[in-house]
Structure formats: structure tokens, C-alpha cells
Design an enzyme around this catalytic site. Sequence first.
Site, PDB file in Angstrom:
ATOM      1  N   GLY A  12     -80.254 -30.160 -77.490  1.00 63.37           N
ATOM      2  CA  GLY A  12     -80.212 -29.596 -75.951  1.00 63.37           C
ATOM      3  C   GLY A  12     -81.546 -30.128 -75.232  1.00 63.37           C
ATOM      4  O   GLY A  12     -82.398 -30.535 -75.715  1.00 63.37           O
ATOM      5  N   GLN A  17     -86.572 -31.243 -67.519  1.00 60.12           N
ATOM      6  CA  GLN A  17     -87.307 -32.119 -68.453  1.00 60.12           C
ATOM      7  C   GLN A  17     -87.484 -33.483 -68.368  1.00 60.12           C
ATOM      8  O   GLN A  17     -88.283 -34.388 -68.758  1.00 60.12           O
ATOM      9  CB  GLN A  17     -86.773 -31.890 -70.110  1.00 60.12           C
ATOM     10  CG  GLN A  17     -86.915 -30.470 -70.486  1.00 60.12           C
ATOM     11  CD  GLN A  17     -86.263 -30.245 -71.858  1.00 60.12           C
ATOM     12  OE1 GLN A  17     -85.338 -29.961 -72.009  1.00 60.12           O
ATOM     13  NE2 GLN A  17     -87.117 -30.748 -72.988  1.00 60.12           N
ATOM     14  N   CYS A  54     -89.580 -28.496 -79.373  1.00 57.96           N
ATOM     15  CA  CYS A  54     -89.262 -28.835 -78.145  1.00 57.96           C
ATOM     16  C   CYS A  54     -89.811 -30.181 -77.794  1.00 57.96           C
ATOM     17  O   CYS A  54     -90.718 -30.665 -78.288  1.00 57.96           O
ATOM     18  CB  CYS A  54     -89.921 -27.757 -76.944  1.00 57.96           C
ATOM     19  SG  CYS A  54     -89.413 -28.377 -75.383  1.00 57.96           S
ATOM     20  N   LEU A  55     -88.653 -31.032 -77.109  1.00 58.29           N
ATOM     21  CA  LEU A  55     -88.913 -32.265 -76.921  1.00 58.29           C
ATOM     22  C   LEU A  55     -89.824 -32.515 -75.823  1.00 58.29           C
ATOM     23  O   LEU A  55     -90.719 -33.477 -75.774  1.00 58.29           O
ATOM     24  CB  LEU A  55     -87.531 -32.865 -76.311  1.00 58.29           C
ATOM     25  CG  LEU A  55     -86.533 -33.242 -77.159  1.00 58.29           C
ATOM     26  CD1 LEU A  55     -85.037 -33.707 -76.522  1.00 58.29           C
ATOM     27  CD2 LEU A  55     -86.766 -34.216 -78.353  1.00 58.29           C
ATOM     28  N   HIS A  96     -83.134 -21.503 -74.856  1.00 57.62           N
ATOM     29  CA  HIS A  96     -84.250 -22.142 -74.860  1.00 57.62           C
ATOM     30  C   HIS A  96     -84.026 -23.047 -73.730  1.00 57.62           C
ATOM     31  O   HIS A  96     -85.143 -23.389 -72.696  1.00 57.62           O
ATOM     32  CB  HIS A  96     -84.411 -23.171 -76.138  1.00 57.62           C
ATOM     33  CG  HIS A  96     -85.520 -24.181 -76.142  1.00 57.62           C
ATOM     34  ND1 HIS A  96     -86.613 -24.194 -77.176  1.00 57.62           N
ATOM     35  CD2 HIS A  96     -85.915 -25.038 -75.631  1.00 57.62           C
ATOM     36  CE1 HIS A  96     -87.291 -25.137 -76.837  1.00 57.62           C
ATOM     37  NE2 HIS A  96     -86.894 -25.635 -75.871  1.00 57.62           N
ATOM     38  N   GLU A  97     -82.990 -23.695 -73.594  1.00 57.63           N
ATOM     39  CA  GLU A  97     -82.777 -24.529 -72.345  1.00 57.63           C
ATOM     40  C   GLU A  97     -82.675 -23.768 -70.907  1.00 57.63           C
ATOM     41  O   GLU A  97     -83.449 -24.392 -69.950  1.00 57.63           O
ATOM     42  CB  GLU A  97     -81.408 -25.406 -72.416  1.00 57.63           C
ATOM     43  CG  GLU A  97     -81.466 -26.318 -73.722  1.00 57.63           C
ATOM     44  CD  GLU A  97     -82.460 -27.060 -74.173  1.00 57.63           C
ATOM     45  OE1 GLU A  97     -83.141 -27.369 -72.985  1.00 57.63           O
ATOM     46  OE2 GLU A  97     -82.759 -27.420 -75.205  1.00 57.63           O
ATOM     47  N   HIS A 100     -86.096 -23.197 -69.866  1.00 61.75           N
ATOM     48  CA  HIS A 100     -86.841 -24.325 -69.196  1.00 61.75           C
ATOM     49  C   HIS A 100     -86.469 -24.334 -67.824  1.00 61.75           C
ATOM     50  O   HIS A 100     -87.264 -24.907 -66.871  1.00 61.75           O
ATOM     51  CB  HIS A 100     -86.080 -25.699 -69.738  1.00 61.75           C
ATOM     52  CG  HIS A 100     -86.984 -26.391 -70.914  1.00 61.75           C
ATOM     53  ND1 HIS A 100     -88.078 -26.778 -70.791  1.00 61.75           N
ATOM     54  CD2 HIS A 100     -86.473 -26.606 -72.041  1.00 61.75           C
ATOM     55  CE1 HIS A 100     -88.480 -27.202 -71.992  1.00 61.75           C
ATOM     56  NE2 HIS A 100     -87.414 -27.141 -72.931  1.00 61.75           N
TER      57      HIS A 100
END
Length: 113
Positions: A12, A17, A54-55, A96-97, A100
Site C-alpha cells: 500500500g 509518502q 511502513c515504507l 494504514h494508508e 497517512h
Amino acid sequence: MIFTMRHFCGIGLAAPQIGILKELIVAEMEENTIMLANPEIIDVGGSVNIIEGCLSVPDVTVDIERPDKVVVRGLSEKGTIVEVKANGLLARVLQHEIDHLKGKLIIDYRRKE
Ligand SMILES: [Zn+2]
């Protein structure tokens, strides 16, 4: 966004991000690719703890309790309103996204001791 998500082996990604200040998210699970603009969670159910990474915060994992099922409403790439019903890992990724987009990261869920 999909290219970046795949390049970093993510499941995702949210636009902020990668420096795009728009309310866009993508998620990919097996053959299912979801792209939503202005996503909002309109229903939730259940509750489960999963350890998330998380990236944007490499090498950090946090055990987070979230609803196990969600219904997310947003705009599809064609500009039509769609509702995505998800459970399990996909429900987790969508939440989660969407976090963000609100500037919330997994480290914000760390318990304060
Ligand atoms: Zn993330």
C-alpha cells in the site's frame, strides 16, 4: 504510485509518502489493485492486533489494534464513487494508508510508558 509501491515491495502507499499532497491511496493484494481518491472509512467491525511496518519508517514495527473489517468510500480512477469492503490484511492496509493522509504514522500508535 503503483510503480513506487511495487518497487519497494509495499502492499500500500499514500500519495503524501512520495511528496504528492493529494488524498490518494493505492493498495495491492494478490491480483487486486485498489486506487482511491478522497477515501473515508464509513463502517468498521471487529478488532484485531497486527504488527505493522511502513515504507516511510523503515526498520520500525508497531503492534496496533484496529478494526478487522472496514468499508471505505472514495472516488475510483474513473471519478465514480465506490465502496470497498475489506477484511483482514486489506482492511489493515486501507486503514494504514488513510492514516497517512491525516499525517498519522505507525510510530504515533506506540504506547506511551
Ligand atoms: Zn505507511
